[in-house]
Scaffold this active site. Structure first.
Site, mmCIF file in Angstrom:
data_model
loop_
_atom_site.group_PDB
_atom_site.id
_atom_site.type_symbol
_atom_site.label_atom_id
_atom_site.label_comp_id
_atom_site.label_asym_id
_atom_site.label_seq_id
_atom_site.Cartn_x
_atom_site.Cartn_y
_atom_site.Cartn_z
ATOM 1 N N SER A 145 0.842 -1.211 0.000
ATOM 2 C CA SER A 145 0.000 0.000 0.000
ATOM 3 C C SER A 145 0.873 1.255 0.000
ATOM 4 C CB SER A 145 -0.872 -0.003 1.264
ATOM 5 O OG SER A 145 -1.385 1.277 1.544
ATOM 6 N N TYR A 158 -3.572 -0.019 9.928
ATOM 7 C CA TYR A 158 -3.370 -0.398 8.530
ATOM 8 C C TYR A 158 -1.951 -0.076 8.081
ATOM 9 C CZ TYR A 158 -4.539 -0.567 3.497
ATOM 10 O OH TYR A 158 -4.588 -0.859 2.143
HETATM 11 P P1 NAP Z 1 -11.946 -4.916 -0.717
HETATM 12 O O1 NAP Z 1 -12.745 -4.430 -1.878
HETATM 13 O O2 NAP Z 1 -12.350 -4.535 0.667
HETATM 14 O O3 NAP Z 1 -11.806 -6.532 -0.805
HETATM 15 C C1 NAP Z 1 -11.075 -7.161 0.208
HETATM 16 C C2 NAP Z 1 -11.251 -8.655 0.015
HETATM 17 O O4 NAP Z 1 -10.562 -9.333 1.075
HETATM 18 C C3 NAP Z 1 -12.718 -9.076 0.088
HETATM 19 O O5 NAP Z 1 -12.991 -10.079 -0.869
HETATM 20 C C4 NAP Z 1 -12.824 -9.631 1.505
HETATM 21 O O6 NAP Z 1 -13.809 -10.615 1.660
HETATM 22 C C5 NAP Z 1 -11.467 -10.284 1.645
HETATM 23 N N1 NAP Z 1 -11.154 -10.546 3.056
HETATM 24 C C6 NAP Z 1 -11.129 -9.673 4.072
HETATM 25 N N2 NAP Z 1 -10.825 -10.301 5.216
HETATM 26 C C7 NAP Z 1 -10.662 -11.622 4.907
HETATM 27 C C8 NAP Z 1 -10.349 -12.794 5.668
HETATM 28 N N3 NAP Z 1 -10.154 -12.751 6.980
HETATM 29 N N4 NAP Z 1 -10.280 -13.971 5.014
HETATM 30 C C9 NAP Z 1 -10.510 -14.043 3.686
HETATM 31 N N5 NAP Z 1 -10.808 -12.974 2.896
HETATM 32 C C10 NAP Z 1 -10.880 -11.784 3.526
HETATM 33 O O7 NAP Z 1 -10.446 -4.434 -0.882
HETATM 34 P P2 NAP Z 1 -9.601 -4.004 -2.178
HETATM 35 O O8 NAP Z 1 -9.681 -2.539 -2.341
HETATM 36 O O9 NAP Z 1 -9.926 -4.919 -3.312
HETATM 37 O O10 NAP Z 1 -8.136 -4.323 -1.606
HETATM 38 C C11 NAP Z 1 -7.539 -5.586 -1.790
HETATM 39 C C12 NAP Z 1 -6.142 -5.473 -1.196
HETATM 40 O O11 NAP Z 1 -5.478 -4.338 -1.747
HETATM 41 C C13 NAP Z 1 -6.154 -5.257 0.314
HETATM 42 O O12 NAP Z 1 -5.048 -5.925 0.892
HETATM 43 C C14 NAP Z 1 -5.963 -3.740 0.447
HETATM 44 O O13 NAP Z 1 -5.381 -3.396 1.691
HETATM 45 C C15 NAP Z 1 -5.029 -3.473 -0.685
HETATM 46 N N6 NAP Z 1 -4.995 -2.108 -1.183
HETATM 47 C C16 NAP Z 1 -6.149 -1.498 -1.592
HETATM 48 C C17 NAP Z 1 -6.045 -0.200 -2.128
HETATM 49 C C18 NAP Z 1 -7.233 0.579 -2.606
HETATM 50 O O14 NAP Z 1 -7.092 1.811 -2.808
HETATM 51 N N7 NAP Z 1 -8.386 -0.043 -2.807
HETATM 52 C C19 NAP Z 1 -4.815 0.424 -2.227
HETATM 53 C C20 NAP Z 1 -3.678 -0.241 -1.751
HETATM 54 C C21 NAP Z 1 -3.795 -1.518 -1.244
HETATM 55 P P3 NAP Z 1 -15.275 -10.218 2.189
HETATM 56 O O15 NAP Z 1 -15.945 -9.512 1.068
HETATM 57 O O16 NAP Z 1 -15.916 -11.534 2.522
HETATM 58 O O17 NAP Z 1 -15.095 -9.334 3.402
HETATM 59 C C1 GCO Z 2 -7.005 5.222 3.102
HETATM 60 C C2 GCO Z 2 -7.091 4.276 1.925
HETATM 61 C C3 GCO Z 2 -5.707 3.759 1.584
HETATM 62 C C4 GCO Z 2 -5.811 2.813 0.412
HETATM 63 C C5 GCO Z 2 -4.484 2.280 0.021
HETATM 64 C C6 GCO Z 2 -3.548 3.336 -0.450
HETATM 65 O O1 GCO Z 2 -7.932 5.220 3.920
HETATM 66 O O2 GCO Z 2 -6.001 5.949 3.149
HETATM 67 O O3 GCO Z 2 -7.977 3.213 2.193
HETATM 68 O O4 GCO Z 2 -5.149 3.130 2.671
HETATM 69 O O5 GCO Z 2 -6.623 1.738 0.719
HETATM 70 O O6 GCO Z 2 -3.936 1.462 0.997
HETATM 71 O O7 GCO Z 2 -2.420 2.693 -1.000
#
Ligand code: NAP
Ligand code: GCO
Length: 264
Positions: A145, A158
């Protein structure tokens, strides 16, 4: 020269991949030839994910598993190895966030975020690496992230987890590189998924959410990323094209980490 991005014959486990970033990454790996296996917390989400993969023409296999539960993870990895085969590619994608000012956050809430975002990638990688070693190598991609590098208000747990995940990535690379296992991270910028939906909600007067405007000003690309922006980097790190890339966090952020931000 063979196509170094070809994943034909590879088995890829993507955690938490019913939708969002995990689904996009798994879809890209599948389009390059990988057999996709994924997990989610609830049967209904696994079913929803299976339907989405089918609609995309992808024959994925789904398993119900809480990635924080070592017993469940070990059992599912063994089940995958029996039913599908030894895992070649692991994407530790499952993750949660809790946006609470640190001094208002309970220790239990802090621990829950650490459990999913840091302990679980350890648990799943630990379960998968022995098979990779026996098979002669593998690829691990941890989804880090911006918060692996930066802090901001309300995301202390986080940021601590994602900072730790960056160093876990480097340590797995250090410890298992001699077994032809490459462990790298992808550090997405701000991506439009359900996880960030609260940060993009339109205001009652129809204007942009203040955080939405803030991110646009902080991103040279002047836009939020999409899950599809992560597909090419994921295929690269999952393929032979990155066989000498190890312990690297590839930031896919539109330039946020390079930029001081647009003057208001
Ligand atoms: P999301 O839409 O919230 O999806 C997260 C997924 O993880 C969901 O399918 C959720 O399942 C699953 N999950 C959560 N807890 C779990 C557990 N204990 N066991 C199994 N599955 C679990 O998140 P996203 O935005 O796609 O993010 C995916 C990854 O990218 C995460 O690691 C997040 O921190 C990272 N990330 C996101 C962003 C962003 O801007 N979106 C940026 C940087 C990094 P449920 O639906 O059943 O809860
Ligand atoms: C926040 C956002 C970020 C993104 C991502 C950025 O609240 O700042 O959720 O944390 O999810 O991790 O890289």
């Amino acid at each position: 020269m063979n196509n170094p991005f070809d994943l034909t014959g590879k088995i890829a486990l993507v955690t938490g991949a019913s939708y969002g970033i995990g689904f996009a990454i798994a879809s890209a790996l599948a389009k390059n030839g990988a057999q996709i296996v994924f997990n989610d917390l609830k049967p209904e989400f696994v079913d929803k994910g299976l339907a989405a993969y089918k609609a995309a023409g992808i024959d994925a296999k789904g398993y119900v598993c809480d990635v924080t539960n070592e017993e469940q993870v070990n059992a599912v990895v063994k089940q995958i190895e029996t039913e599908v085969g030894v895992i070649d590619i692991l994407v530790n994608n499952a993750g949660i966030i809790k946006r609470i000012p640190m001094i208002e956050m309970s220790a239990a809430e802090f621990r829950q975020v650490i459990d999913v975002d840091l302990n679980a990638p350890f648990i799943v990688a630990k379960a998968v690496i022995p098979g990779m070693i026996k098979k002669g190598g593998g690829k691990i991609i941890n989804i880090c992230s911006m918060m692996s590098e930066l802090g901001r208000e309300t995301v202390s747990a986080y940021a601590a987890a994602k900072g730790g995940l960056k160093m876990l990535t480097r340590n797995i690379a250090s410890e298992y590189g001699e077994h032809n296992i490459q462990c790298n991270g992808i550090g997405p910028g701000y991506i439009a998924t359900p996880q960030t939906a609260p940060l993009r909600e339109r205001q009652s007067d129809g204007s942009r959410h203040p955080f939405d405007s803030f991110i646009i000003a902080k991103t040279p690309a002047a836009r939020w990323g999409t899950p599809e922006d992560l597909q090419g980097p994921a295929v690269f790190l999952a393929s032979a094209a990155s066989d000498f890339v190890n312990g690297h966090i590839l930031y896919v952020d539109g330039g946020i980490l390079a930029y001081i931000g647009k003057q208001p």
